[in-house]
Design a protein around this motif. Structure first.
Motif, mmCIF file in Angstrom:
data_model
loop_
_atom_site.group_PDB
_atom_site.id
_atom_site.type_symbol
_atom_site.label_atom_id
_atom_site.label_comp_id
_atom_site.label_asym_id
_atom_site.label_seq_id
_atom_site.Cartn_x
_atom_site.Cartn_y
_atom_site.Cartn_z
ATOM 1 N N LEU A 76 19.086 -35.287 -55.758
ATOM 2 C CA LEU A 76 19.559 -35.771 -54.459
ATOM 3 C C LEU A 76 18.421 -36.209 -53.535
ATOM 4 C CD1 LEU A 76 22.182 -32.952 -53.756
ATOM 5 C CD2 LEU A 76 22.621 -35.264 -54.639
ATOM 6 N N ASP A 77 17.204 -36.135 -53.992
ATOM 7 C CA ASP A 77 16.031 -36.353 -53.146
ATOM 8 C C ASP A 77 15.864 -37.780 -52.656
ATOM 9 O OD1 ASP A 77 13.674 -35.611 -51.826
ATOM 10 O OD2 ASP A 77 12.451 -36.237 -53.526
ATOM 11 N N ASP A 78 16.685 -38.704 -53.092
ATOM 12 C CA ASP A 78 16.517 -40.095 -52.684
ATOM 13 C C ASP A 78 17.016 -40.374 -51.266
ATOM 14 O OD1 ASP A 78 19.231 -39.966 -52.956
ATOM 15 O OD2 ASP A 78 19.385 -41.548 -54.468
ATOM 16 N N GLY A 79 17.549 -39.364 -50.584
ATOM 17 C CA GLY A 79 18.025 -39.550 -49.213
ATOM 18 C C GLY A 79 19.508 -39.836 -49.150
ATOM 19 N N ALA A 80 20.067 -40.395 -50.199
ATOM 20 C CA ALA A 80 21.494 -40.702 -50.221
ATOM 21 C C ALA A 80 22.323 -39.443 -50.395
ATOM 22 C CB ALA A 80 21.807 -41.692 -51.346
ATOM 23 N N GLY A 81 21.712 -38.386 -50.881
ATOM 24 C CA GLY A 81 22.439 -37.154 -51.165
ATOM 25 C C GLY A 81 22.292 -36.094 -50.104
ATOM 26 N N CYS A 82 21.991 -36.477 -48.873
ATOM 27 C CA CYS A 82 21.754 -35.495 -47.818
ATOM 28 C C CYS A 82 22.975 -34.600 -47.607
ATOM 29 C CB CYS A 82 21.367 -36.204 -46.527
ATOM 30 S SG CYS A 82 20.834 -35.058 -45.247
ATOM 31 N N ARG A 83 24.168 -35.187 -47.610
ATOM 32 C CA ARG A 83 25.389 -34.406 -47.398
ATOM 33 C C ARG A 83 25.548 -33.362 -48.510
ATOM 34 N NH1 ARG A 83 30.612 -34.238 -49.063
ATOM 35 N NH2 ARG A 83 32.166 -33.596 -47.538
ATOM 36 N N GLU A 84 25.336 -33.776 -49.755
ATOM 37 C CA GLU A 84 25.456 -32.860 -50.878
ATOM 38 C C GLU A 84 24.403 -31.750 -50.811
ATOM 39 O OE1 GLU A 84 25.424 -36.165 -51.172
ATOM 40 O OE2 GLU A 84 27.387 -36.671 -51.990
ATOM 41 N N ALA A 85 23.192 -32.114 -50.411
ATOM 42 C CA ALA A 85 22.130 -31.119 -50.268
ATOM 43 C C ALA A 85 22.504 -30.103 -49.186
ATOM 44 C CB ALA A 85 20.802 -31.796 -49.935
ATOM 45 N N ARG A 86 23.062 -30.586 -48.089
ATOM 46 C CA ARG A 86 23.493 -29.685 -47.010
ATOM 47 C C ARG A 86 24.584 -28.751 -47.510
ATOM 48 N NH1 ARG A 86 27.714 -29.975 -43.924
ATOM 49 N NH2 ARG A 86 28.009 -32.195 -44.262
ATOM 50 N N GLN A 91 26.296 -23.325 -49.101
ATOM 51 C CA GLN A 91 26.804 -22.383 -50.100
ATOM 52 C C GLN A 91 25.785 -21.283 -50.366
ATOM 53 O OE1 GLN A 91 29.889 -22.062 -51.616
ATOM 54 N NE2 GLN A 91 28.930 -20.142 -52.198
ATOM 55 N N LYS A 92 24.509 -21.662 -50.457
ATOM 56 C CA LYS A 92 23.460 -20.666 -50.683
ATOM 57 C C LYS A 92 23.390 -19.704 -49.494
ATOM 58 C CE LYS A 92 21.356 -20.250 -53.678
ATOM 59 N NZ LYS A 92 21.590 -19.361 -54.829
ATOM 60 N N LEU A 93 23.535 -20.225 -48.282
ATOM 61 C CA LEU A 93 23.536 -19.377 -47.094
ATOM 62 C C LEU A 93 24.697 -18.384 -47.136
ATOM 63 C CD1 LEU A 93 22.437 -18.609 -44.316
ATOM 64 C CD2 LEU A 93 23.771 -20.506 -43.354
ATOM 65 N N ALA A 94 25.876 -18.843 -47.536
ATOM 66 C CA ALA A 94 27.033 -17.945 -47.650
ATOM 67 C C ALA A 94 26.761 -16.862 -48.701
ATOM 68 C CB ALA A 94 28.281 -18.746 -48.009
ATOM 69 N N ASP A 95 26.148 -17.249 -49.823
ATOM 70 C CA ASP A 95 25.809 -16.271 -50.863
ATOM 71 C C ASP A 95 24.821 -15.231 -50.336
ATOM 72 O OD1 ASP A 95 27.403 -17.746 -52.585
ATOM 73 O OD2 ASP A 95 25.705 -18.670 -53.651
ATOM 74 N N VAL A 96 23.815 -15.686 -49.619
ATOM 75 C CA VAL A 96 22.804 -14.778 -49.066
ATOM 76 C C VAL A 96 23.446 -13.822 -48.064
ATOM 77 C CG1 VAL A 96 20.761 -14.683 -47.564
ATOM 78 C CG2 VAL A 96 20.833 -16.285 -49.487
ATOM 79 N N ARG A 97 24.313 -14.344 -47.213
ATOM 80 C CA ARG A 97 24.990 -13.477 -46.236
ATOM 81 C C ARG A 97 25.859 -12.437 -46.931
ATOM 82 N NH1 ARG A 97 26.243 -18.191 -41.781
ATOM 83 N NH2 ARG A 97 24.275 -17.935 -40.638
ATOM 84 N N ALA A 98 26.534 -12.822 -48.000
ATOM 85 C CA ALA A 98 27.354 -11.863 -48.744
ATOM 86 C C ALA A 98 26.476 -10.782 -49.380
ATOM 87 C CB ALA A 98 28.171 -12.592 -49.817
ATOM 88 N N ARG A 99 25.339 -11.188 -49.943
ATOM 89 C CA ARG A 99 24.421 -10.200 -50.523
ATOM 90 C C ARG A 99 23.866 -9.266 -49.455
ATOM 91 N NH1 ARG A 99 20.298 -13.454 -54.122
ATOM 92 N NH2 ARG A 99 20.835 -15.034 -52.618
ATOM 93 N N CYS A 100 23.570 -9.818 -48.283
ATOM 94 C CA CYS A 100 23.070 -8.979 -47.182
ATOM 95 C C CYS A 100 24.123 -7.949 -46.772
ATOM 96 C CB CYS A 100 22.671 -9.838 -45.982
ATOM 97 S SG CYS A 100 21.124 -10.734 -46.190
#
Length: 135
Positions: A76-86, A91-100
């Protein structure tokens, strides 16, 4: 421009990126890093772009992303995938919060068990072990 990060052997590349040579090879096998063409009778050379890519991989790993997830981010690094990267980061933030939250629950239980151990005067039976056996 710093020319010390150009025309690097794999050993110098690994040192510049802060990893070992086997990590470079592993990333190549995982398709996170391309293997440069080997000129006839010579050795492969790496440059600034590869050093930057490995540093990115290590940085994202420290944030808890798996190598598969990092591979998706790199696509996704070409800039067109910003939404997908976000979306991946959310999702990673939600996973981290659940682990916390899980770790906080574990901490609360362990604090109580340790307090029981400190408060007991029974030399025969440890309340922590007895409590864990009941669980």
């Amino acid at each position: 421009m710093d020319s010390s990060l150009e025309n690097l052997t794999i050993g110098a590349f690994a040192r510049a990126a802060g990893v070992n040579v086997e990590t470079i090879r592993f990333y190549q096998r995982k398709k996170l890093l391309t293997e440069p063409v080997k000129p006839y009778g010579s050795i492969r050379r790496y440059g600034r772009a590869e050093v930057t890519r490995v540093r990115f991989i290590k940085s994202v790993q420290r944030l808890g992303f798996s190598l598969d997830e990092i591979g998706e981010l790199l696509v996704l690094d070409d800039g067109a995938g910003c939404r997908e990267a976000r979306l991946q980061a959310e999702q990673k933030l939600a996973d981290v919060r659940a682990r916390c939250a899980d770790l906080k629950r574990i901490e609360t239980v362990l604090v109580g068990l340790v307090a029981e151990c400190v408060a007991t005067s029974d030399p025969v039976r440890c309340p922590l072990i007895a409590s864990l056996e009941r669980s």
